[in-house]
Design a protein around this motif. Structure first.
Motif, PDB file in Angstrom:
ATOM      1  N   LYS A 128       0.842  -1.183   0.000  1.00  0.00           N
ATOM      2  CA  LYS A 128       0.000   0.000   0.000  1.00  0.00           C
ATOM      3  C   LYS A 128       0.889   1.249   0.000  1.00  0.00           C
ATOM      4  O   LYS A 128       1.934   1.263   0.643  1.00  0.00           O
ATOM      5  CB  LYS A 128      -0.896  -0.015   1.244  1.00  0.00           C
ATOM      6  CG  LYS A 128      -2.107   0.848   1.153  1.00  0.00           C
ATOM      7  CD  LYS A 128      -3.036   0.549   2.323  1.00  0.00           C
ATOM      8  CE  LYS A 128      -4.368   1.206   2.080  1.00  0.00           C
ATOM      9  NZ  LYS A 128      -5.345   0.817   3.086  1.00  0.00           N
ATOM     10  N   PRO A 129       0.488   2.296  -0.708  1.00  0.00           N
ATOM     11  CA  PRO A 129       1.304   3.515  -0.751  1.00  0.00           C
ATOM     12  C   PRO A 129       1.612   4.055   0.652  1.00  0.00           C
ATOM     13  O   PRO A 129       0.804   3.944   1.563  1.00  0.00           O
ATOM     14  CB  PRO A 129       0.431   4.506  -1.538  1.00  0.00           C
ATOM     15  CG  PRO A 129      -0.472   3.643  -2.352  1.00  0.00           C
ATOM     16  CD  PRO A 129      -0.715   2.414  -1.528  1.00  0.00           C
ATOM     17  N   ASN A 130       2.792   4.611   0.805  1.00  0.00           N
ATOM     18  CA  ASN A 130       3.278   5.202   2.058  1.00  0.00           C
ATOM     19  C   ASN A 130       3.469   4.191   3.178  1.00  0.00           C
ATOM     20  O   ASN A 130       3.376   4.528   4.349  1.00  0.00           O
ATOM     21  CB  ASN A 130       2.351   6.331   2.528  1.00  0.00           C
ATOM     22  CG  ASN A 130       2.222   7.420   1.496  1.00  0.00           C
ATOM     23  OD1 ASN A 130       3.218   7.824   0.871  1.00  0.00           O
ATOM     24  ND2 ASN A 130       1.012   7.893   1.283  1.00  0.00           N
ATOM     25  N   THR A 131       3.703   2.936   2.824  1.00  0.00           N
ATOM     26  CA  THR A 131       4.011   1.921   3.833  1.00  0.00           C
ATOM     27  C   THR A 131       5.376   1.329   3.525  1.00  0.00           C
ATOM     28  O   THR A 131       5.870   1.421   2.407  1.00  0.00           O
ATOM     29  CB  THR A 131       2.964   0.800   3.861  1.00  0.00           C
ATOM     30  OG1 THR A 131       2.939   0.147   2.582  1.00  0.00           O
ATOM     31  CG2 THR A 131       1.579   1.332   4.191  1.00  0.00           C
ATOM     32  N   HIS A 132       5.976   0.724   4.525  1.00  0.00           N
ATOM     33  CA  HIS A 132       7.312   0.142   4.378  1.00  0.00           C
ATOM     34  C   HIS A 132       7.217  -1.370   4.552  1.00  0.00           C
ATOM     35  O   HIS A 132       6.483  -1.853   5.411  1.00  0.00           O
ATOM     36  CB  HIS A 132       8.251   0.737   5.440  1.00  0.00           C
ATOM     37  CG  HIS A 132       9.670   0.379   5.206  1.00  0.00           C
ATOM     38  ND1 HIS A 132      10.227  -0.774   5.712  1.00  0.00           N
ATOM     39  CD2 HIS A 132      10.641   1.008   4.515  1.00  0.00           C
ATOM     40  CE1 HIS A 132      11.494  -0.838   5.346  1.00  0.00           C
ATOM     41  NE2 HIS A 132      11.770   0.235   4.619  1.00  0.00           N
ATOM     42  N   PRO A 133       7.969  -2.144   3.764  1.00  0.00           N
ATOM     43  CA  PRO A 133       7.860  -3.603   3.838  1.00  0.00           C
ATOM     44  C   PRO A 133       8.254  -4.187   5.189  1.00  0.00           C
ATOM     45  O   PRO A 133       7.856  -5.295   5.520  1.00  0.00           O
ATOM     46  CB  PRO A 133       8.788  -4.117   2.737  1.00  0.00           C
ATOM     47  CG  PRO A 133       9.461  -2.958   2.157  1.00  0.00           C
ATOM     48  CD  PRO A 133       8.865  -1.707   2.696  1.00  0.00           C
ATOM     49  N   ASP A 134       9.028  -3.467   5.996  1.00  0.00           N
ATOM     50  CA  ASP A 134       9.445  -3.997   7.294  1.00  0.00           C
ATOM     51  C   ASP A 134       8.504  -3.621   8.430  1.00  0.00           C
ATOM     52  O   ASP A 134       8.723  -4.018   9.574  1.00  0.00           O
ATOM     53  CB  ASP A 134      10.859  -3.509   7.630  1.00  0.00           C
ATOM     54  CG  ASP A 134      11.894  -4.122   6.706  1.00  0.00           C
ATOM     55  OD1 ASP A 134      11.670  -5.257   6.235  1.00  0.00           O
ATOM     56  OD2 ASP A 134      12.924  -3.471   6.450  1.00  0.00           O
ATOM     57  N   ASP A 135       7.470  -2.856   8.163  1.00  0.00           N
ATOM     58  CA  ASP A 135       6.534  -2.434   9.204  1.00  0.00           C
ATOM     59  C   ASP A 135       5.386  -3.427   9.334  1.00  0.00           C
ATOM     60  O   ASP A 135       4.955  -4.035   8.360  1.00  0.00           O
ATOM     61  CB  ASP A 135       5.963  -1.042   8.905  1.00  0.00           C
ATOM     62  CG  ASP A 135       7.010   0.050   9.025  1.00  0.00           C
ATOM     63  OD1 ASP A 135       8.059  -0.196   9.649  1.00  0.00           O
ATOM     64  OD2 ASP A 135       6.777   1.147   8.493  1.00  0.00           O
ATOM     65  N   GLU A 136       4.897  -3.587  10.557  1.00  0.00           N
ATOM     66  CA  GLU A 136       3.737  -4.428  10.846  1.00  0.00           C
ATOM     67  C   GLU A 136       2.543  -3.511  11.105  1.00  0.00           C
ATOM     68  O   GLU A 136       2.698  -2.445  11.696  1.00  0.00           O
ATOM     69  CB  GLU A 136       4.000  -5.289  12.087  1.00  0.00           C
ATOM     70  CG  GLU A 136       5.165  -6.241  11.944  1.00  0.00           C
ATOM     71  CD  GLU A 136       4.817  -7.503  11.188  1.00  0.00           C
ATOM     72  OE1 GLU A 136       3.622  -7.849  11.116  1.00  0.00           O
ATOM     73  OE2 GLU A 136       5.729  -8.145  10.674  1.00  0.00           O
ATOM     74  N   TYR A 137       1.362  -3.909  10.707  1.00  0.00           N
ATOM     75  CA  TYR A 137       0.157  -3.099  10.865  1.00  0.00           C
ATOM     76  C   TYR A 137      -0.955  -3.932  11.472  1.00  0.00           C
ATOM     77  O   TYR A 137      -1.079  -5.120  11.173  1.00  0.00           O
ATOM     78  CB  TYR A 137      -0.311  -2.554   9.512  1.00  0.00           C
ATOM     79  CG  TYR A 137       0.694  -1.642   8.867  1.00  0.00           C
ATOM     80  CD1 TYR A 137       0.645  -0.280   9.097  1.00  0.00           C
ATOM     81  CD2 TYR A 137       1.696  -2.138   8.060  1.00  0.00           C
ATOM     82  CE1 TYR A 137       1.578   0.573   8.518  1.00  0.00           C
ATOM     83  CE2 TYR A 137       2.630  -1.305   7.481  1.00  0.00           C
ATOM     84  CZ  TYR A 137       2.568   0.055   7.715  1.00  0.00           C
ATOM     85  OH  TYR A 137       3.490   0.883   7.149  1.00  0.00           O
ATOM     86  N   THR A 138      -1.736  -3.304  12.311  1.00  0.00           N
ATOM     87  CA  THR A 138      -2.902  -3.963  12.883  1.00  0.00           C
ATOM     88  C   THR A 138      -4.032  -2.944  13.015  1.00  0.00           C
ATOM     89  O   THR A 138      -3.777  -1.744  13.127  1.00  0.00           O
ATOM     90  CB  THR A 138      -2.589  -4.618  14.244  1.00  0.00           C
ATOM     91  OG1 THR A 138      -3.713  -5.361  14.674  1.00  0.00           O
ATOM     92  CG2 THR A 138      -2.206  -3.593  15.281  1.00  0.00           C
ATOM     93  N   ILE A 139      -5.253  -3.410  12.969  1.00  0.00           N
ATOM     94  CA  ILE A 139      -6.420  -2.530  13.093  1.00  0.00           C
ATOM     95  C   ILE A 139      -7.184  -2.936  14.349  1.00  0.00           C
ATOM     96  O   ILE A 139      -7.681  -4.056  14.443  1.00  0.00           O
ATOM     97  CB  ILE A 139      -7.345  -2.649  11.864  1.00  0.00           C
ATOM     98  CG1 ILE A 139      -6.609  -2.203  10.613  1.00  0.00           C
ATOM     99  CG2 ILE A 139      -8.612  -1.836  12.073  1.00  0.00           C
ATOM    100  CD1 ILE A 139      -7.406  -2.383   9.347  1.00  0.00           C
TER     101      ILE A 139
END
Length: 109
Positions: A36-47
């Motif tokens: 997704k734009p403005n994201t980095h491959p090494d970052d983790e995301y949760t909602i």
């Protein structure tokens, strides 16, 4: 086994004394993060914002909540960034529509 993620199905399962594992982020969480734009491959995301009903239900049924997070799960597969309409349709249909691939372009990690 598996249980539908609806409030009524989860409540019924807990009232029977069964325990469940769930992913509060659901399908929406699958579309967060790289590529997704403005994201980095090494970052983790949760909602978790606006997804606290499972806590209320655990309190109602007097069951413990044991938080677990699988770090690196986003590294198992890569996915193509599809147009945003796929995210919208996935949420409406409650299924994930995404193109993923693993090592050597195969559909395995």
């Amino acid at each position: 086994g598996a249980v539908d993620a609806s409030r009524s199905a989860v409540s019924k399962t807990l009232s029977l004394g069964d325990r469940i594992g769930l992913a509060p982020g659901g399908i929406a969480e699958m579309f967060e993060g790289y590529p997704k734009p403005n994201t980095h491959p090494d970052d983790e995301y949760t909602i978790l914002a606006n997804r606290k009903g499972f806590i209320r239900m655990a309190i109602q049924h007097n069951v413990p909540v044991v938080p677990i997070y699988a770090f690196g799960a986003t590294k198992l597969f890569k996915r193509f960034q599809l147009p945003e309409v796929f995210e919208t349709v996935s949420k409406m249909l409650r299924i994930s529509i995404c193109v993923f691939f693993g090592r050597f372009g195969l559909p395995i990690p």
